[in-house]
Design an enzyme around this catalytic site. Structure first.
Site, PDB file in Angstrom:
ATOM      1  N   ARG A 215      -4.346 -90.404-116.415  1.00  0.00           N
ATOM      2  CA  ARG A 215      -3.428 -91.246-117.370  1.00  0.00           C
ATOM      3  C   ARG A 215      -3.405 -90.598-118.729  1.00  0.00           C
ATOM      4  O   ARG A 215      -4.797 -90.188-119.031  1.00  0.00           O
ATOM      5  CB  ARG A 215      -4.000 -92.591-117.223  1.00  0.00           C
ATOM      6  CG  ARG A 215      -3.728 -93.505-118.561  1.00  0.00           C
ATOM      7  CD  ARG A 215      -2.566 -94.487-118.125  1.00  0.00           C
ATOM      8  NE  ARG A 215      -2.244 -95.167-119.438  1.00  0.00           N
ATOM      9  CZ  ARG A 215      -0.938 -95.392-119.878  1.00  0.00           C
ATOM     10  NH1 ARG A 215      -0.053 -94.741-119.125  1.00  0.00           N
ATOM     11  NH2 ARG A 215      -0.993 -96.007-120.822  1.00  0.00           N
ATOM     12  N   HIS A 217      -3.937 -91.839-122.019  1.00  0.00           N
ATOM     13  CA  HIS A 217      -3.652 -93.146-122.855  1.00  0.00           C
ATOM     14  C   HIS A 217      -3.742 -92.873-124.131  1.00  0.00           C
ATOM     15  O   HIS A 217      -5.139 -92.346-124.776  1.00  0.00           O
ATOM     16  CB  HIS A 217      -5.002 -93.824-122.176  1.00  0.00           C
ATOM     17  CG  HIS A 217      -4.822 -95.263-122.780  1.00  0.00           C
ATOM     18  ND1 HIS A 217      -4.166 -96.276-122.293  1.00  0.00           N
ATOM     19  CD2 HIS A 217      -5.345 -96.044-123.878  1.00  0.00           C
ATOM     20  CE1 HIS A 217      -4.339 -97.352-122.826  1.00  0.00           C
ATOM     21  NE2 HIS A 217      -5.190 -97.119-124.072  1.00  0.00           N
ATOM     22  N   ALA A 219      -4.692 -94.203-128.012  1.00  0.00           N
ATOM     23  CA  ALA A 219      -5.727 -95.049-128.486  1.00  0.00           C
ATOM     24  C   ALA A 219      -4.730 -96.145-129.144  1.00  0.00           C
ATOM     25  O   ALA A 219      -3.978 -96.108-129.721  1.00  0.00           O
ATOM     26  CB  ALA A 219      -6.412 -94.652-129.763  1.00  0.00           C
ATOM     27  N   CYS A 220      -5.398 -97.427-128.820  1.00  0.00           N
ATOM     28  CA  CYS A 220      -4.735 -98.705-129.620  1.00  0.00           C
ATOM     29  C   CYS A 220      -6.113 -99.522-129.650  1.00  0.00           C
ATOM     30  O   CYS A 220      -6.457-100.379-128.823  1.00  0.00           O
ATOM     31  CB  CYS A 220      -3.780 -99.390-128.443  1.00  0.00           C
ATOM     32  SG  CYS A 220      -3.053-100.830-128.979  1.00  0.00           S
ATOM     33  N   CYS A 233      -1.440-102.325-123.842  1.00  0.00           N
ATOM     34  CA  CYS A 233      -2.442-101.321-123.928  1.00  0.00           C
ATOM     35  C   CYS A 233      -3.572-101.522-123.112  1.00  0.00           C
ATOM     36  O   CYS A 233      -4.106-100.470-122.267  1.00  0.00           O
ATOM     37  CB  CYS A 233      -2.527-100.613-125.228  1.00  0.00           C
ATOM     38  SG  CYS A 233      -1.090-100.078-126.208  1.00  0.00           S
ATOM     39  N   GLU A 258      -3.914 -93.161-132.313  1.00  0.00           N
ATOM     40  CA  GLU A 258      -3.397 -94.517-132.900  1.00  0.00           C
ATOM     41  C   GLU A 258      -1.838 -94.670-133.080  1.00  0.00           C
ATOM     42  O   GLU A 258      -1.352 -94.064-134.164  1.00  0.00           O
ATOM     43  CB  GLU A 258      -4.608 -94.988-133.833  1.00  0.00           C
ATOM     44  CG  GLU A 258      -4.197 -96.373-134.036  1.00  0.00           C
ATOM     45  CD  GLU A 258      -4.811 -97.546-133.133  1.00  0.00           C
ATOM     46  OE1 GLU A 258      -3.656 -98.264-132.929  1.00  0.00           O
ATOM     47  OE2 GLU A 258      -5.676 -97.660-132.214  1.00  0.00           O
ATOM     48  N   THR A 280       9.729-102.520-133.160  1.00  0.00           N
ATOM     49  CA  THR A 280       8.712-101.780-132.927  1.00  0.00           C
ATOM     50  C   THR A 280       9.253-100.151-133.608  1.00  0.00           C
ATOM     51  O   THR A 280       8.642 -99.425-134.433  1.00  0.00           O
ATOM     52  CB  THR A 280       7.875-101.407-131.733  1.00  0.00           C
ATOM     53  OG1 THR A 280       7.084-100.440-131.918  1.00  0.00           O
ATOM     54  CG2 THR A 280       8.847-101.172-130.663  1.00  0.00           C
ATOM     55  N   ASP A 292       7.908 -91.717-132.273  1.00  0.00           N
ATOM     56  CA  ASP A 292       7.112 -91.638-131.502  1.00  0.00           C
ATOM     57  C   ASP A 292       6.572 -90.117-132.345  1.00  0.00           C
ATOM     58  O   ASP A 292       7.116 -89.398-132.270  1.00  0.00           O
ATOM     59  CB  ASP A 292       7.136 -91.343-130.127  1.00  0.00           C
ATOM     60  CG  ASP A 292       6.088 -91.090-129.197  1.00  0.00           C
ATOM     61  OD1 ASP A 292       4.721 -90.828-129.855  1.00  0.00           O
ATOM     62  OD2 ASP A 292       6.062 -91.399-128.241  1.00  0.00           O
ATOM     63  N   ARG A 294       3.389 -88.990-131.674  1.00  0.00           N
ATOM     64  CA  ARG A 294       2.404 -88.112-131.036  1.00  0.00           C
ATOM     65  C   ARG A 294       2.646 -86.977-130.320  1.00  0.00           C
ATOM     66  O   ARG A 294       3.712 -86.336-130.370  1.00  0.00           O
ATOM     67  CB  ARG A 294       2.104 -88.959-129.634  1.00  0.00           C
ATOM     68  CG  ARG A 294       1.631 -90.418-129.791  1.00  0.00           C
ATOM     69  CD  ARG A 294       1.337 -91.001-128.445  1.00  0.00           C
ATOM     70  NE  ARG A 294       2.901 -91.761-127.987  1.00  0.00           N
ATOM     71  CZ  ARG A 294       2.893 -92.350-126.995  1.00  0.00           C
ATOM     72  NH1 ARG A 294       1.793 -92.667-126.313  1.00  0.00           N
ATOM     73  NH2 ARG A 294       4.020 -92.749-126.708  1.00  0.00           N
TER      74      ARG A 294
HETATM   75  N1  LIG Z   1       3.603 -97.426-134.226  1.00  0.00           N
HETATM   76  C1  LIG Z   1       3.693 -98.320-133.511  1.00  0.00           C
HETATM   77  N2  LIG Z   1       2.466 -97.965-132.366  1.00  0.00           N
HETATM   78  C2  LIG Z   1       2.267 -99.046-131.385  1.00  0.00           C
HETATM   79  C3  LIG Z   1       3.058-100.338-131.487  1.00  0.00           C
HETATM   80  N3  LIG Z   1       2.509-100.831-130.359  1.00  0.00           N
HETATM   81  C4  LIG Z   1       1.693-100.169-129.723  1.00  0.00           C
HETATM   82  N4  LIG Z   1       1.613 -98.934-130.443  1.00  0.00           N
HETATM   83  C5  LIG Z   1       1.028 -97.698-130.025  1.00  0.00           C
HETATM   84  O1  LIG Z   1       1.773 -96.895-128.776  1.00  0.00           O
HETATM   85  C6  LIG Z   1       0.782 -96.433-128.200  1.00  0.00           C
HETATM   86  C7  LIG Z   1       0.939 -96.520-126.746  1.00  0.00           C
HETATM   87  O2  LIG Z   1       2.264 -96.092-126.382  1.00  0.00           O
HETATM   88  P1  LIG Z   1       3.166 -97.074-125.371  1.00  0.00           P
HETATM   89  O3  LIG Z   1       4.646 -96.982-126.288  1.00  0.00           O
HETATM   90  O4  LIG Z   1       2.874 -98.432-125.348  1.00  0.00           O
HETATM   91  O5  LIG Z   1       3.188 -96.175-124.111  1.00  0.00           O
HETATM   92  P2  LIG Z   1       3.561 -94.861-123.704  1.00  0.00           P
HETATM   93  O6  LIG Z   1       2.052 -94.319-123.959  1.00  0.00           O
HETATM   94  O7  LIG Z   1       4.567 -94.096-124.096  1.00  0.00           O
HETATM   95  O8  LIG Z   1       3.898 -94.965-122.218  1.00  0.00           O
HETATM   96  P3  LIG Z   1       2.870 -95.492-121.031  1.00  0.00           P
HETATM   97  O9  LIG Z   1       2.297 -94.392-120.251  1.00  0.00           O
HETATM   98  O10 LIG Z   1       4.039 -96.200-120.296  1.00  0.00           O
HETATM   99  O11 LIG Z   1       1.968 -96.567-121.320  1.00  0.00           O
HETATM  100  C8  LIG Z   1      -0.511 -96.514-128.570  1.00  0.00           C
HETATM  101  O12 LIG Z   1      -1.031 -95.730-129.423  1.00  0.00           O
HETATM  102  C9  LIG Z   1      -0.480 -97.931-129.568  1.00  0.00           C
HETATM  103  O13 LIG Z   1      -1.514 -97.967-130.338  1.00  0.00           O
HETATM  104  C10 LIG Z   1       3.821-100.638-132.507  1.00  0.00           C
HETATM  105  O14 LIG Z   1       4.466-101.457-132.637  1.00  0.00           O
HETATM  106  N5  LIG Z   1       4.112 -99.651-133.341  1.00  0.00           N
HETATM  107 ZN   LIG Z   2      -1.197-101.243-127.789  1.00  0.00          ZN
END
Ligand SMILES: Nc1nc2c(ncn2[C@@H]2O[C@H](COP(=O)(O)OP(=O)(O)OP(=O)(O)O)[C@@H](O)[C@H]2O)c(=O)[nH]1
Ligand SMILES: [Zn+2]
EC number: 3.5.4.25
Length: 360
Positions: A215, A217, A219-220, A233, A258, A280, A292, A294
């Site tokens: 996974r 993951h 940070a959240c 998260c 994050e 979002t 995104d 990241r």
């Molecule tokens: N900018 C922003 N970041 C967010 C928001 N809500 C959650 N996050 C961040 O999004 C990240 C998680 O990404 P997600 O889009 O939920 O999921 P993913 O990692 O792309 O996909 P999965 O593997 O399915 O979980 C974490 O870093 C959270 O802090 C938001 O409203 N705005």
């Molecule tokens: Zn989150």
């Protein structure tokens, strides 16, 4: 080995300077520029910058679109700062918090002539410092002398900034028995460029030659630690670890990116905008970010450093699968991770499915 800092080390210094509100000098081609992050710029420093030349405000095309300014440079706009404008004007142009309360700010005049390279580097630096992606830029003729005279960090511009993924190395690992498995081990990875450390939680002893349940993951703080109901998260983190515990093996990367890479302060700015009615993705755009930000190459690099080349990836995000494959890792299976939906995050999850391609 030289005592002189490398460009990567200078970048780390520049990020710290910008966060404190200290300007940084960029040098490239025949000239240079002094830059300062819009978010941390004090009035006195703005006046000092004005004494050097004609400051302009570099904004991303995303932010420029909200302000109805033309982005002549494609990905960014260079906005003329009116003579009477102070640091508060600059902060308001960079920060959408009061956009709806003061809809008549502007008009914003964008510059068409001149070079956008310094502005582009300044925005990239502000983003990597987890600040709002906006910077004041003043072109100067003798960057070296200026930096020396004021004790400012002098950063030579070589190629794109900031440098592509900084090399990561493992600092330490130690046994941490977990509720999901007593055979837990935490590895700490440190990037060469002074940015945040990332972690790998290894459960059991997954054989390196077989596909590992993995996974990535992000940070959240709000979801993982506080139990926020705005996202999924926290439940995803716990469900992933639980599945690894049940199977007796797995690796969970805890990537300190994050808020999809914009940092906690910017994520909270995004949350405020969400309370004003934006979703979002729209909130990220109004702040000047992409959906995104990241860099998943970090995850690929850590998996490879640990000896893994094939994964069964726990995710609902097809973009993560595609990115890992591009980085040379084989994703033999996508394992869905559907947990934690509640009335507060239903719209958020629907937006991710509609706009970001997440699978419901
Ligand atoms: N900018 C922003 N970041 C967010 C928001 N809500 C959650 N996050 C961040 O999004 C990240 C998680 O990404 P997600 O889009 O939920 O999921 P993913 O990692 O792309 O996909 P999965 O593997 O399915 O979980 C974490 O870093 C959270 O802090 C938001 O409203 N705005
Ligand atoms: Zn989150």
């Amino acid at each position: 080995m030289s005592l002189t800092p490398t460009q990567t080390e200078l970048l780390a210094r520049a990020r710290a300077d910008l966060r404190m509100g200290v300007p940084v000098v960029l040098a490239g081609g025949a000239g240079g520029a002094v830059i300062a992050a819009a978010e941390t710029l004090a009035q006195e420093r703005l006046e000092d910058l004005r004494a050097l030349g004609r400051p302009e405000l570099a904004l991303t095309a995303r932010r420029a679109a909200t302000l109805k300014a033309r982005a002549y440079d494609g990905d960014l706009a260079r906005i003329v700062i009116p003579e009477e404008a102070g640091a508060a004007w600059i902060a308001a142009a960079a920060d959408p918090a009061d956009d709806l309360a003061h809809p008549l700010m502007g008009p914003f005049i964008a510059r068409r002539e001149g070079e956008a390279g310094f502005a582009r580097a300044a925005i990239a630096l502000a983003k990597s410092a987890r600040l709002l992606p906006a910077a004041v830029v003043v072109e100067v003729e003798a960057p070296g002398e200026l930096a020396h005279a004021h004790g400012l960090t002098l950063l030579p511009l070589e190629g794109s900034l900031p440098a592509a993924t900084a090399g990561l190395s493992e600092v330490v690992s130690a046994r941490v028995p977990l509720a999901v498995s007593e055979a837990g081990r935490l590895h700490v990875f440190r990037p060469e460029d002074g940015s945040e450390e990332h972690y790998a939680v290894e459960i059991g002893a997954p054989p390196r030659e077989a596909p590992v349940l993995a996974r990535l993951h992000s940070a959240c703080f709000t979801g993982d630690l506080l139990g926020s109901l705005k996202c999924d998260c926290g439940p995803q983190l716990r469900a992933a670890l639980a599945q690894m515990g049940a199977e007796g093996a797995g690796v969970l990367l805890y990537l300190n990116q994050e808020g999809r890479g914009i940092g906690l302060a910017n994520k909270m700015r995004a949350y405020s905008l969400q309370d004003q009615g934006f979703d979002t993705v729209e909130a990220n755009h109004r702040l000047g970010f992409e959906d995104d930000e990241r860099d998943f190459r970090i995850g690929a690099e850590i998996l490879r450093a640990m000896g893994f080349s094939r994964v069964r990836l726990l995710t609902n995000n097809p973009a993560k699968v595609a990115m890992l494959e591009r980085c040379g890792l084989k994703v033999v299976e996508r394992v869905p991770l559907k947990v934690g939906e509640n009335p507060h995050n239903a719209a958020y999850l629907a937006t991710k499915a509609k706009k970001s391609g997440h699978l419901l």
